[in-house]
Scaffold this motif. Structure first.
Motif, PDB file in Angstrom:
ATOM      1  N   LEU A 112      26.108 -27.138   8.754  1.00 46.85           N
ATOM      2  CA  LEU A 112      26.827 -28.016   9.763  1.00 46.85           C
ATOM      3  C   LEU A 112      26.575 -29.426   9.880  1.00 46.85           C
ATOM      4  O   LEU A 112      27.515 -30.250   9.615  1.00 46.85           O
ATOM      5  CB  LEU A 112      27.131 -27.269  11.197  1.00 46.85           C
ATOM      6  N   MET A 116      28.776 -32.615   8.300  1.00 47.51           N
ATOM      7  CA  MET A 116      29.044 -33.900   9.293  1.00 47.51           C
ATOM      8  C   MET A 116      28.463 -35.202   8.563  1.00 47.51           C
ATOM      9  O   MET A 116      29.148 -36.240   8.744  1.00 47.51           O
ATOM     10  CB  MET A 116      28.607 -33.626  10.645  1.00 47.51           C
ATOM     11  N   ILE A 117      27.331 -34.991   7.970  1.00 47.47           N
ATOM     12  CA  ILE A 117      26.683 -36.386   7.358  1.00 47.47           C
ATOM     13  C   ILE A 117      27.942 -36.687   6.237  1.00 47.47           C
ATOM     14  O   ILE A 117      28.194 -37.911   6.240  1.00 47.47           O
ATOM     15  CB  ILE A 117      25.207 -36.168   6.958  1.00 47.47           C
ATOM     16  N   ARG A 120      30.842 -38.108   7.525  1.00 47.57           N
ATOM     17  CA  ARG A 120      30.843 -39.535   7.996  1.00 47.57           C
ATOM     18  C   ARG A 120      30.654 -40.759   6.780  1.00 47.57           C
ATOM     19  O   ARG A 120      31.406 -41.641   6.670  1.00 47.57           O
ATOM     20  CB  ARG A 120      29.721 -39.681   8.679  1.00 47.57           C
TER      21      ARG A 120
ATOM     22  N   ILE B  35      20.633 -41.194   9.111  1.00 46.02           N
ATOM     23  CA  ILE B  35      21.151 -40.144  10.146  1.00 46.02           C
ATOM     24  C   ILE B  35      21.347 -40.879  11.564  1.00 46.02           C
ATOM     25  O   ILE B  35      20.010 -41.293  12.107  1.00 46.02           O
ATOM     26  CB  ILE B  35      20.420 -39.096  10.248  1.00 46.02           C
ATOM     27  N   ILE B  38      25.493 -39.331  14.200  1.00 50.91           N
ATOM     28  CA  ILE B  38      26.073 -37.933  13.864  1.00 50.91           C
ATOM     29  C   ILE B  38      26.307 -37.176  15.271  1.00 50.91           C
ATOM     30  O   ILE B  38      27.147 -36.573  15.441  1.00 50.91           O
ATOM     31  CB  ILE B  38      25.100 -37.236  12.926  1.00 50.91           C
ATOM     32  N   ILE B  41      29.571 -37.029  17.585  1.00 47.56           N
ATOM     33  CA  ILE B  41      30.685 -36.160  17.416  1.00 47.56           C
ATOM     34  C   ILE B  41      30.277 -35.239  18.411  1.00 47.56           C
ATOM     35  O   ILE B  41      31.080 -34.447  18.941  1.00 47.56           O
ATOM     36  CB  ILE B  41      30.842 -35.878  16.039  1.00 47.56           C
ATOM     37  N   PHE B  42      28.985 -34.582  18.208  1.00 47.18           N
ATOM     38  CA  PHE B  42      28.776 -33.305  18.695  1.00 47.18           C
ATOM     39  C   PHE B  42      28.726 -33.390  20.383  1.00 47.18           C
ATOM     40  O   PHE B  42      28.958 -32.661  20.950  1.00 47.18           O
ATOM     41  CB  PHE B  42      27.493 -32.579  18.220  1.00 47.18           C
TER      42      PHE B  42
END
Lengths: 126, 126
Positions: A112, A116-117, A120, B35, B38, B41-42
């Motif tokens: 997951l 997402m990475i 983006r 990173i 990220i 969004i969550f």
DNA sequence: TTTACAATCAAATAATCCCTTGACTATTAT
DNA sequence: ATAATAGTCAAGGGATTATTTGATTGTAAA
């Protein structure tokens, strides 16, 4: 303009919310009431530090001080997040001498995060 | 046992973190550093109230007071979350007279929530 | 046994976040 | 114009959560 001075103002409404579309609202209400605790899972991912940790663990089994080094933090902070992930059932550990090795309980959450990475970095190249 | 009394104790380490597996850590470090954001969004999903709203919007276009009625809250609270979702690019709105209708910007997030709800209800029936 | 270090824990602080409150804007109806 | 209602906004309280600090536990090596 005086507000609470005798009960005027056309008998101020009893419940604050008078929804406009009763039909739709009544249809959705039962579903909505059943939604509880879904956010719990997403909370694990709602913090950049933990996203980093999850990504790292998706790539390799790591000890606490490795993780601390990766996220530029103290071992106490790393330990805090790892314990949290463990309590949520997302990470497991094994002891080996002085070291404690953490890994993901299963890869789903790692995937997951990876997805997402990817999403983006695609958006960045527009 | 006295701790800071002259610089003894085999010249206390300069940096607190000495990671054990330099090779792996060095390999992952560049990825990890990239990173950032990220979790953003969550965070949208890290709250049961917003999960409910997102689910509701995935089923129908709704005005603020409908949403307030659905989540048993004030209009201000509903507005707060809807504005937040809008600022995150997850929800859009259109005005129609006194009313403001909100909808999902795209269905992806609605699907994600629906999937999570399904997964959970499957687990409940064990 | 003593020393060193990985990891955890407890307490305190710092930061974040949800929601309430009350004031304000805008639109509609009387 | 006045009143009523939908929605927004800003400030603050209250709760949760992230991080630091210092002490403690447990294992391994000198």
């Amino acid at each position: 303009m005086v507000k609470s001075q005798g009960i005027k103002m056309s008998d101020t409404p009893v419940c604050q919310v008078n929804c406009i579309h009763e039909d739709v609202v009544n249809r959705l209400k039962p579903d909505i009431n059943r939604i509880e605790g879904i956010a719990y899972i997403f909370k694990a991912l709602a913090d950049d530090t933990r996203v980093k940790i999850i990504y790292a663990l998706s790539q390799a089994e790591l000890c606490v001080c490795d993780v601390a080094a990766l996220i530029n933090s103290t071992k106490a902070a790393a330990s805090y997040h790892l314990r949290l992930l463990n309590h949520m059932g997302l990470a497991k550990y094994r002891k080996d001498g002085k070291l404690v090795y953490y890994r993901l309980a299963d890869q789903h959450i790692g995937n997951l995060v990876s997805e997402m990475i990817k999403v983006r970095s695609v958006k960045e190249n527009d």
